[in-house]
Design an enzyme around this catalytic site. Structure first.
Site, PDB file in Angstrom:
ATOM      1  NE  ARG A 183      -6.045  -3.658  16.767  1.00  0.00           N
ATOM      2  CZ  ARG A 183      -6.873  -2.902  16.558  1.00  0.00           C
ATOM      3  NH1 ARG A 183      -8.077  -3.050  17.059  1.00  0.00           N
ATOM      4  NH2 ARG A 183      -6.715  -1.840  16.011  1.00  0.00           N
ATOM      5  CG  HIS A 194      -4.993  -6.646  10.278  1.00  0.00           C
ATOM      6  ND1 HIS A 194      -4.731  -7.546  11.255  1.00  0.00           N
ATOM      7  CD2 HIS A 194      -4.966  -5.087  10.552  1.00  0.00           C
ATOM      8  CE1 HIS A 194      -4.380  -6.440  12.255  1.00  0.00           C
ATOM      9  NE2 HIS A 194      -4.601  -5.213  11.992  1.00  0.00           N
ATOM     10  CE1 TYR A 199      -0.904  11.923  -4.035  1.00  0.00           C
ATOM     11  CE2 TYR A 199      -0.926  12.061  -1.692  1.00  0.00           C
ATOM     12  CZ  TYR A 199      -1.238  12.522  -2.970  1.00  0.00           C
ATOM     13  OH  TYR A 199      -2.294  13.400  -2.902  1.00  0.00           O
TER      14      TYR A 199
END
Length: 829
Positions: free
Chosen positions: A41, A87, A130
């Protein structure tokens, strides 16, 4: 200490208890967690500079076909694909990584082309539903040749998909874009660099593997931040390049500019890395409110998408902009510290790397990628050449091939017989059987011959690369050069050595309160000198050099502007433009119009200046109806605009002067050419509401056209210009006369005075008059110098016909180098 856990009951339902040591269990679980955070990570791979989530985003977008020449897709679609296949750590972490890859202020070479609101250094981005995204051109360098066996693949989290362990990375992404991350017990923070510089250093290392850090720093002198700015002090940068750890200071890019005609300001066009304008604005407002920062009058954020960042910090007059800027650097995020900590994974282990080590890891990786790619391409071309050789044999023996195929019972027998008859391999025989007959023509024979030659040449070139380490390194270097040529951009961040001077102390932010002179010209321009030296000297005439008022004051003091309506308006001297020292006498054309400092009514004019000195003789005023008044210098401290005389209806102030001494004369000149002078001692000072007293006796329709004070001990001149009262203003030249002031006798207050000029035919009044220290000067209505006639011995003689229209006469600002004589500035009405 032990913990008992109950295992699932076996089929015979017998209870089974397993004893586990809690400390051992916690240690094992924590190490597994730490390992997962470090390797899966938080830390980037030193070869491609990507964290696992970033690598998975780029790989998924590449597999989805979101290339730069395709349309954008919703970011949520990308996030969903990454989360579902590669992931499984939550959509917010994936979207945050996607957003950073698209931010030009975070990445020196963005890898994602975002469409929509992807945030700013101050604001978070819009939701993933968006925004839209696709791969940027730079990302294609990361994923190119991914399908040519250049890197290893591994199973995904559920074993149903595969993902690359590292990207081919055609440019040193770790250095170019930098990274940051917090793992367990360690963290990384790397600064972005310039692509052209990093590639040049990598190529130098390829050419000279034993290159030293000093040699590499000739190509990479320091970070190149996406937001530009400056880096102050390079020792910390060198420490980081040598050991992997170091700090440097980032500064905003600022310039001191003339914001308005009256004020200067600091314009900020670039901010330190990861610092947004809203954060700077908020901090400045906080410091100004708490009075920890002085000298700032206004702050405007004029940033837009066309002009980019632009913060305008307006500085109060009386403060040194450069000193205020130093305080801004010290107290606000306009100067920040960046701590470099180059921690990355090398062969699966976290290591702290210097510049040379990071470049070496990348170069080794890139050499391996090109080697594997060359092997893959050679193998594919060898396989194709093998098939082409089979087709050529079939074309040369087309009749026999057809006969063998026709006489065979099935395709398997045909393949076997072709292998036996023509000594073909099984692959060649199968390919011949699958080839349409339309391709077995003479023309296709020529094409196959050309293809064979091309394949042979390519195989030879690839073999040369694989057999020669020097040639392999040369290919890697050449590809890097092409990348720098296509995607390189000029450096944005300026590198500066650490300044060796101390910061400006807060006490020196303000301009010193030095003595000076406040000046008002006949064309309505205000200015101040840089010292209080007397105005003297002769020389070349310059524009706007006729003065109405000269007041001795100090830079941080105040002067009063007196108007024809009897008002006095305070003006800060520090707001006035500064003229050069009087040792080199300047022109007043560098002044500012008085309308920039005071608001006047349509029929109101400025008639003079006052020093507002409570210990001085005060102001002396003269009106058009012949009233004189000396004002007691008891001015209200809490008002910037107040009356200094109560005028009768129809009356107006024609002159106002700050008395230097009571021994000076007060002088009236009327429109019927009468001049009266008497000592200022004859006028008793009055309070502000008073209406004054009789100053001169006027006959008929005569009116006062000029009032002032003259030192009788100094040589003086009286200038009078006569003309016709029926002519339009400014249309007649008139007759002018210059007389010696000593020719006019002193008389008592409220008398009629003596004649100053005899009118000729066509003249019935004075158009203009002035009295004061010699030499007298005259200018046109736009401030251009106009010659006056020679001095006339008789005080009551007639004037001489003038050649130019005169707009004003008065004392001269010392002549000398200044504005050109033909410079014109509109007069103050």
């Amino acid at each position: 200490m032990a913990r008992r856990t109950t295992a699932p009951p076996p089929e015979d339902f017998e209870e089974r208890i397993v004893d586990i040591d809690v400390s051992s269990e916690m240690r094992t679980s924590y190490l597994e967690y730490a390992y997962s955070v470090i390797y899966q990570r938080a830390l980037p791979d030193a070869r491609d500079g990507l964290k696992p989530v970033q690598r998975r985003i780029l790989y998924s977008m590449s597999e989805m076909g979101l290339r730069p020449d395709r349309g954008h897709v919703k970011s949520s679609r990308v996030v969903g694909d990454v989360m579902g296949k590669l992931h499984p750590h939550g959509d917010s972490a994936i979207y945050d990584a996607l957003v950073r890859l698209a931010q030009p202020f975070s990445m020196r070479l963005p890898l994602v082309d975002g469409h929509g609101n992807f945030g700013s250094p101050d604001d978070s981005p819009a939701a993933m539903r968006y925004t839209e995204a696709r791969l940027a051109p730079g990302a294609m360098l990361m994923v190119e040749s991914l399908d040519e066996d250049t890197v290893d693949f591994k199973p995904n989290y559920d074993g149903q998909e595969t993902e690359p362990t590292v990207m081919p990375s055609a440019f040193p992404n770790l250095l170019v874009n930098g990274t940051s991350g917090i793992a367990v017990g360690m963290a990384t923070n790397m600064a972005p660099h310039n692509l052209t510089e990093v590639v040049a250093a990598a190529r130098h290392l390829i050419k000279k593997p034993e290159a030293t850090l000093d040699e590499l720093m000739k190509y990479v002198p320091g970070p190149d931040l996406p937001t530009g700015g400056s880096i102050i002090g390079l020792q910390g940068v060198r420490d980081a390049y040598e050991s992997g750890r170091g700090t440097f200071r980032m500064r905003a890019t600022c310039a001191v500019e003339q914001i308005t005609p009256r004020r200067k300001g600091i314009v900020v066009t670039e901010l330190p890395y990861n610092v947004g304008p809203e954060r700077v604005v908020a901090k400045i407002k906080e410091l100004v409110t708490s009075k920890k920062l002085q000298g700032i009058a206004d702050l405007k954020d004029l940033t837009d998408r066309h002009k980019g960042l632009r913060l305008v910090i307006e500085i109060k007059n009386g403060f040194i902009p450069e000193a205020v800027l130093e305080e801004l650097y010290r107290l606000t995020p306009m100067e920040e510290t960046f701590g470099i900590n180059n921690v990355a994974l090398v062969d699966g282990q976290p290591r702290t790397l210097g510049l040379r080590e990071m470049l070496q890891v990348y170069v080794d990786h890139r050499i391996e990628v090109v080697r594997r790619r060359s092997e893959f391409r050679r193998r594919k071309r060898q396989e194709r050449l093998h098939l082409v050789d089979g087709l050529i044999i079939a074309l040369l023996n087309i009749d026999e091939v057809i006969q063998v195929i026709r006489s065979s019972d099935d395709s398997a027998q045909a393949r076997t017989r072709l292998m036996d008859v023509f000594e073909l391999s099984e692959i060649q025989a199968a390919y011949i059987l699958d080839t349409p007959l339309r391709r077995l023509t003479k023309y296709d024979k020529l094409e196959l011959d050309r293809e064979k030659q091309t394949l042979s040449d390519e195989i030879a070139a690839l073999t040369e690369i694989l057999s020669s380490p020097a040639r392999l390194r040369q290919v890697v270097s050449g590809e890097l050069a092409d990348v720098a040529k296509r995607y390189g951009t000029p450096r944005r961040t300026v590198l500066l050595e650490a300044p060796g001077v101390a910061r400006t102390p807060i006490q020196s932010l303000q301009v010193a309160d030095d003595p000076c002179l406040a000046l008002l010209s006949s064309t309505g321009l205000l200015a101040r000198t840089s010292d209080a030296s007397p105005l003297a000297g002769e020389g070349e005439r310059t524009a706007h050099d006729v003065l109405v008022s000269v007041v001795r004051t100090s830079v941080r003091g105040e002067v009063g502007v007196v108007t024809s309506h009897g008002r006095l308006i305070r003006v800060q001297v520090v707001d006035l433009p500064t003229l050069p020292p009087s040792a080199n006498p300047p022109s007043l054309s560098g002044g500012h119009p008085v309308s920039e400092y005071v608001s006047l009514e349509p029929d109101e004019k400025v008639v003079g200046l006052g020093a507002l000195d409570p210990d001085g003789p005060g102001l002396a005023l003269g009106t058009a109806q012949g009233v004189v008044k000396r004002v007691v210098p008891d001015y209200p401290a809490n008002r910037d605009d107040f009356e200094v005389i109560t005028l009768k209806e129809g009356d107006r102030v024609v002159g106002a002067v700050e008395l230097v001494s009571e021994d000076h004369d007060l002088v009236f000149i009327s429109s019927d050419a009468q001049l009266l002078r008497y000592s200022a001692e004859l006028v008793r000072p009055q309070g502000r509401p008073a209406g004054g007293m009789a100053g001169i006796r006027l006959d008929g329709d005569a009116r006062v056209i000029w009032f002032g004070a003259v030192d009788p001990e100094r040589p003086g001149h009286v200038v009078t210009i006569a003309g016709s009262s029926t002519a339009l203003p400014g249309t007649q030249v008139g007759g002018g006369k210059v007389s010696d002031y000593a020719e006019f006798p002193a008389k008592g207050r409220a008398t009629g005075g003596v004649r100053a000029q005899r009118f000729l035919k066509g003249e019935d009044e004075l158009l203009l008059a002035w009295a004061g220290p010699a030499p007298a000067k005259a200018v046109s209505t736009v401030g251009k110098p106009v010659p006056l006639p020679e001095e006339l011995g008789r005080r009551d003689g007639s004037g001489v016909r003038l050649t130019h229209t005169i707009g004003a006469a008065g004392g001269a600002l010392a002549a000398g180098p200044g504005a050109p004589a033909d410079e014109e500035t509109p007069p103050e009405e």
